[in-house]
Design a protein around this motif. Structure first.
Motif, PDB file in Angstrom:
ATOM      1  N   ARG A   1       0.864  -1.179   0.000  1.00 22.19           N
ATOM      2  CA  ARG A   1       0.000   0.000   0.000  1.00 22.19           C
ATOM      3  C   ARG A   1       0.899   1.226   0.000  1.00 22.19           C
ATOM      4  NH1 ARG A   1      -1.989  -2.966   4.162  1.00 22.19           N
ATOM      5  NH2 ARG A   1      -1.254  -1.418   5.671  1.00 22.19           N
ATOM      6  N   LEU A   2       0.695   2.098  -0.973  1.00 19.40           N
ATOM      7  CA  LEU A   2       1.532   3.281  -1.101  1.00 19.40           C
ATOM      8  C   LEU A   2       0.683   4.536  -0.987  1.00 19.40           C
ATOM      9  CD1 LEU A   2       3.724   2.355  -4.226  1.00 19.40           C
ATOM     10  CD2 LEU A   2       4.123   1.751  -1.836  1.00 19.40           C
ATOM     11  N   THR A   3       1.163   5.484  -0.180  1.00 28.09           N
ATOM     12  CA  THR A   3       0.540   6.805  -0.220  1.00 28.09           C
ATOM     13  C   THR A   3       0.949   7.461  -1.536  1.00 28.09           C
ATOM     14  OG1 THR A   3       2.441   7.743   0.947  1.00 28.09           O
ATOM     15  CG2 THR A   3       0.540   7.070   2.285  1.00 28.09           C
ATOM     16  N   GLN A   4       0.357   8.577  -1.838  1.00 30.33           N
ATOM     17  CA  GLN A   4       0.759   9.334  -3.024  1.00 30.33           C
ATOM     18  C   GLN A   4       1.011  10.776  -2.595  1.00 30.33           C
ATOM     19  OE1 GLN A   4      -1.331   8.698  -6.664  1.00 30.33           O
ATOM     20  NE2 GLN A   4      -1.805   6.566  -6.203  1.00 30.33           N
ATOM     21  N   ALA A   5       2.057  10.932  -1.800  1.00 32.54           N
ATOM     22  CA  ALA A   5       2.399  12.238  -1.246  1.00 32.54           C
ATOM     23  C   ALA A   5       2.890  13.165  -2.359  1.00 32.54           C
ATOM     24  CB  ALA A   5       3.471  12.089  -0.177  1.00 32.54           C
ATOM     25  N   HIS A   6       2.470  14.416  -2.299  1.00 36.94           N
ATOM     26  CA  HIS A   6       2.856  15.392  -3.308  1.00 36.94           C
ATOM     27  C   HIS A   6       3.567  16.569  -2.654  1.00 36.94           C
ATOM     28  CE1 HIS A   6       0.589  13.405  -6.505  1.00 36.94           C
ATOM     29  NE2 HIS A   6      -0.406  13.262  -5.645  1.00 36.94           N
ATOM     30  N   ALA A   7       4.497  17.128  -3.391  1.00 39.89           N
ATOM     31  CA  ALA A   7       5.218  18.322  -2.932  1.00 39.89           C
ATOM     32  C   ALA A   7       5.597  19.131  -4.164  1.00 39.89           C
ATOM     33  CB  ALA A   7       6.467  17.929  -2.135  1.00 39.89           C
ATOM     34  N   PRO A   8       5.695  20.463  -4.039  1.00 40.07           N
ATOM     35  CA  PRO A   8       6.086  21.285  -5.194  1.00 40.07           C
ATOM     36  C   PRO A   8       7.462  20.886  -5.720  1.00 40.07           C
ATOM     37  CG  PRO A   8       5.244  22.648  -3.406  1.00 40.07           C
ATOM     38  CD  PRO A   8       5.422  21.275  -2.840  1.00 40.07           C
ATOM     39  N   LEU A   9       7.589  20.816  -7.041  1.00 36.95           N
ATOM     40  CA  LEU A   9       8.846  20.392  -7.637  1.00 36.95           C
ATOM     41  C   LEU A   9       9.805  21.552  -7.869  1.00 36.95           C
ATOM     42  CD1 LEU A   9       7.616  17.777 -10.264  1.00 36.95           C
ATOM     43  CD2 LEU A   9       8.179  17.464  -7.837  1.00 36.95           C
ATOM     44  N   THR A  10       9.269  22.767  -7.916  1.00 36.69           N
ATOM     45  CA  THR A  10      10.123  23.934  -8.133  1.00 36.69           C
ATOM     46  C   THR A  10       9.795  25.021  -7.123  1.00 36.69           C
ATOM     47  OG1 THR A  10       8.601  24.913  -9.741  1.00 36.69           O
ATOM     48  CG2 THR A  10      10.349  23.479 -10.604  1.00 36.69           C
ATOM     49  N   HIS A  11      10.711  25.969  -6.999  1.00 41.93           N
ATOM     50  CA  HIS A  11      10.564  27.068  -6.045  1.00 41.93           C
ATOM     51  C   HIS A  11      10.992  28.355  -6.730  1.00 41.93           C
ATOM     52  CE1 HIS A  11      10.587  29.161  -2.197  1.00 41.93           C
ATOM     53  NE2 HIS A  11      11.808  29.585  -2.450  1.00 41.93           N
ATOM     54  N   SER A  12      10.236  29.426  -6.543  1.00 40.74           N
ATOM     55  CA  SER A  12      10.540  30.700  -7.183  1.00 40.74           C
ATOM     56  C   SER A  12      11.470  31.538  -6.310  1.00 40.74           C
ATOM     57  CB  SER A  12       9.247  31.479  -7.454  1.00 40.74           C
ATOM     58  OG  SER A  12       9.528  32.718  -8.073  1.00 40.74           O
ATOM     59  N   VAL A  13      12.527  32.068  -6.902  1.00 42.48           N
ATOM     60  CA  VAL A  13      13.461  32.928  -6.174  1.00 42.48           C
ATOM     61  C   VAL A  13      13.767  34.157  -7.024  1.00 42.48           C
ATOM     62  CG1 VAL A  13      14.535  31.028  -4.926  1.00 42.48           C
ATOM     63  CG2 VAL A  13      15.492  31.752  -7.115  1.00 42.48           C
ATOM     64  N   GLU A  14      14.196  35.217  -6.371  1.00 42.71           N
ATOM     65  CA  GLU A  14      14.576  36.434  -7.070  1.00 42.71           C
ATOM     66  C   GLU A  14      16.070  36.426  -7.327  1.00 42.71           C
ATOM     67  OE1 GLU A  14      14.898  40.614  -5.312  1.00 42.71           O
ATOM     68  OE2 GLU A  14      12.938  40.680  -6.318  1.00 42.71           O
ATOM     69  N   VAL A  15      16.457  36.751  -8.552  1.00 43.21           N
ATOM     70  CA  VAL A  15      17.872  36.794  -8.917  1.00 43.21           C
ATOM     71  C   VAL A  15      18.172  38.127  -9.596  1.00 43.21           C
ATOM     72  CG1 VAL A  15      17.984  34.300  -9.195  1.00 43.21           C
ATOM     73  CG2 VAL A  15      17.453  35.739 -11.180  1.00 43.21           C
ATOM     74  N   VAL A  16      19.456  38.399  -9.786  1.00 47.07           N
ATOM     75  CA  VAL A  16      19.899  39.567 -10.535  1.00 47.07           C
ATOM     76  C   VAL A  16      20.637  39.069 -11.773  1.00 47.07           C
ATOM     77  CG1 VAL A  16      21.348  41.636 -10.523  1.00 47.07           C
ATOM     78  CG2 VAL A  16      20.090  40.975  -8.458  1.00 47.07           C
ATOM     79  N   ASN A  17      20.221  39.522 -12.948  1.00 48.15           N
ATOM     80  CA  ASN A  17      20.832  39.042 -14.179  1.00 48.15           C
ATOM     81  C   ASN A  17      22.022  39.901 -14.587  1.00 48.15           C
ATOM     82  OD1 ASN A  17      19.849  41.360 -15.447  1.00 48.15           O
ATOM     83  ND2 ASN A  17      18.048  40.308 -16.289  1.00 48.15           N
ATOM     84  N   GLU A  18      22.584  39.593 -15.782  1.00 49.09           N
ATOM     85  CA  GLU A  18      23.806  40.260 -16.228  1.00 49.09           C
ATOM     86  C   GLU A  18      23.617  41.742 -16.520  1.00 49.09           C
ATOM     87  OE1 GLU A  18      21.607  38.859 -19.844  1.00 49.09           O
ATOM     88  OE2 GLU A  18      22.052  38.059 -17.844  1.00 49.09           O
ATOM     89  N   LEU A  19      22.349  42.171 -16.611  1.00 51.40           N
ATOM     90  CA  LEU A  19      22.062  43.588 -16.853  1.00 51.40           C
ATOM     91  C   LEU A  19      21.768  44.350 -15.568  1.00 51.40           C
ATOM     92  CD1 LEU A  19      19.770  43.227 -20.008  1.00 51.40           C
ATOM     93  CD2 LEU A  19      22.242  43.718 -19.935  1.00 51.40           C
ATOM     94  N   GLY A  20      21.913  43.644 -14.445  1.00 54.99           N
ATOM     95  CA  GLY A  20      21.617  44.256 -13.158  1.00 54.99           C
ATOM     96  C   GLY A  20      20.133  44.303 -12.851  1.00 54.99           C
ATOM     97  N   GLU A  21      19.339  43.581 -13.625  1.00 54.82           N
ATOM     98  CA  GLU A  21      17.889  43.567 -13.435  1.00 54.82           C
ATOM     99  C   GLU A  21      17.472  42.442 -12.504  1.00 54.82           C
ATOM    100  OE1 GLU A  21      16.881  45.019 -18.015  1.00 54.82           O
ATOM    101  OE2 GLU A  21      16.871  42.894 -17.467  1.00 54.82           O
ATOM    102  N   ARG A  22      16.469  42.716 -11.699  1.00 50.89           N
ATOM    103  CA  ARG A  22      15.927  41.674 -10.827  1.00 50.89           C
ATOM    104  C   ARG A  22      14.811  40.934 -11.566  1.00 50.89           C
ATOM    105  NH1 ARG A  22      17.572  41.958  -5.609  1.00 50.89           N
ATOM    106  NH2 ARG A  22      18.709  43.842  -5.023  1.00 50.89           N
ATOM    107  N   GLU A  23      14.799  39.605 -11.394  1.00 46.66           N
ATOM    108  CA  GLU A  23      13.757  38.806 -12.020  1.00 46.66           C
ATOM    109  C   GLU A  23      13.494  37.562 -11.181  1.00 46.66           C
ATOM    110  OE1 GLU A  23      14.848  36.754 -15.683  1.00 46.66           O
ATOM    111  OE2 GLU A  23      16.919  37.402 -15.388  1.00 46.66           O
ATOM    112  N   GLN A  24      12.351  36.947 -11.422  1.00 40.29           N
ATOM    113  CA  GLN A  24      11.980  35.711 -10.738  1.00 40.29           C
ATOM    114  C   GLN A  24      12.335  34.518 -11.624  1.00 40.29           C
ATOM    115  OE1 GLN A  24      10.468  35.296  -7.581  1.00 40.29           O
ATOM    116  NE2 GLN A  24      10.898  37.483  -7.326  1.00 40.29           N
TER     117      GLN A  24
END
Length: 329
Positions: A17-40
């Motif tokens: 007997r197996l449960t079918q546990a779920h969890a988010p596979l990805t997570h959103s974070v804020e970064v700074v790119n090569e142009l100095g811009e912030r993005e998710q």
């Protein structure tokens, strides 16, 4: 496909007997790119999963958490701690406490002795395996199998077109199981060892479609080992004889051994191969194909299993437009 279902016949075997546990596979974070811009941007989730076997703590795996019950089942299989899927009564995953509780039907013989010795590996996402794995290589006999060069190209192309977590978030490994060039299942995790273990668990819970559907249970609860063994033929876990295992990661000795333990005689990687992985593959007569991208590849061992069609290598690959970053690495 359901992983378990009510008893269809008193003569059928008891699947876990197996449960079918779920969890988010990805997570959103804020970064700074090569142009100095912030993005998710999206990054892969990574979480600990501590496995308890009959209330005894066994190991903690770092995992993406996509199919944790199958990961645990495959881990126990590939560590040779259980011999059959029917040895497991249930696997319950609870992400609130990051734990997987495994209940066996009759316990695991000499579990303390068998889990005392560990070997450090090159594996990402797992890091160690229980000692004695290499000692069992001599007992493995792989079935006869062939793969054509055309089928190999079909496998590489199927992975290239697959929508994956890697394309949206990167930083994960992917593994897949094929019959010829037909994709049967695809798994991603933070480590390739987790991914292959999940496929091993999936194979135990499914059949080749030549008998009752996967998940059909069972003898009466509490049946004796002899009663359960007598009925196991009604659910024959999937064979690896006509399968091909694919991984985005390198072919180390442990990856080769795990493939062989699953009865899969042909492995394909978009990466390379280690010296020990090569030595084990040659010893087993396993066909190991690496650096498989577009129409290029090298066959490191088991060349007699590969049906060459060199004329196909001259056919240009037509680029496919897509928005993702490419296949997993």
């Amino acid at each position: 496909m359901s992983l378990s279902s009510p008893s269809a016949s008193p003569a059928a075997p008891v699947l876990p007997r197996l449960t079918q546990a779920h969890a988010p596979l990805t997570h959103s974070v804020e970064v700074v790119n090569e142009l100095g811009e912030r993005e998710q941007v999206q990054i892969p989730a990574e979480r600990p999963l501590t496995i308890y076997v009959d209330k005894r703590e066994l190991v903690t795996l770092m995992t993406l958490g996509a199919q944790p019950e199958l990961l645990v089942l495959g881990y126990l299989r590939n560590q040779r701690l259980v011999e059959s899927v029917f040895d497991i009564e249930s696997i319950t995953v609870d992400w609130e406490v990051h734990a997987a509780a495994v209940r066996t039907r009759h316990g695991i013989a000499r579990i303390e002795e068998r889990t005392a010795s560990k070997v450090v590996t090159t594996g990402c996402g797992q890091g160690s395996v229980f000692g004695g794995l290499m000692d069992e290589v001599d007992r493995i006999t792989l079935p006869e199998a062939r793969l054509t060069q055309g089928e190999l190209y079909g496998i590489v192309n199927a992975i290239r077109l697959k929508e994956t977590t890697y394309k949206s978030a990167g930083s994960v490994h992917g593994c897949a199981l094929f019959r010829g060039e037909a994709l049967l299942t695809f798994v991603e995790d933070v480590g390739r060892h987790n991914a292959i273990d999940t496929i091993a668990g999936w194979m135990w819970m499914n059949t080749d479609g030549k008998g009752p559907e996967s998940g059909v249970s069972s003898t009466l609860p509490g049946g004796t080992p002899a009663e359960n063994a007598a009925s196991e033929s009604l659910h024959a876990p999937m064979s690896g004889a006509d399968k091909v295992f694919y991984t985005t990661g390198r072919l180390t000795s442990e990856m080769v051994i795990k493939s062989a333990q699953m009865g899969v005689p042909i492995v394909v990687s978009r990466s390379g191969m280690t010296q020990m992985g090569h030595a084990v593959a040659q010893q087993l007569g396993l066909c190991a194909i690496g650096r498989a991208t577009n129409r290029r590849f090298v066959c490191y061992s088991g060349t007699d299993r590969l049906v060459l069609q060199p004329e196909l290598a001259q056919i240009p690959v037509v680029p496919v437009a897509r928005g993702g970053a490419g296949t997993a690495s």
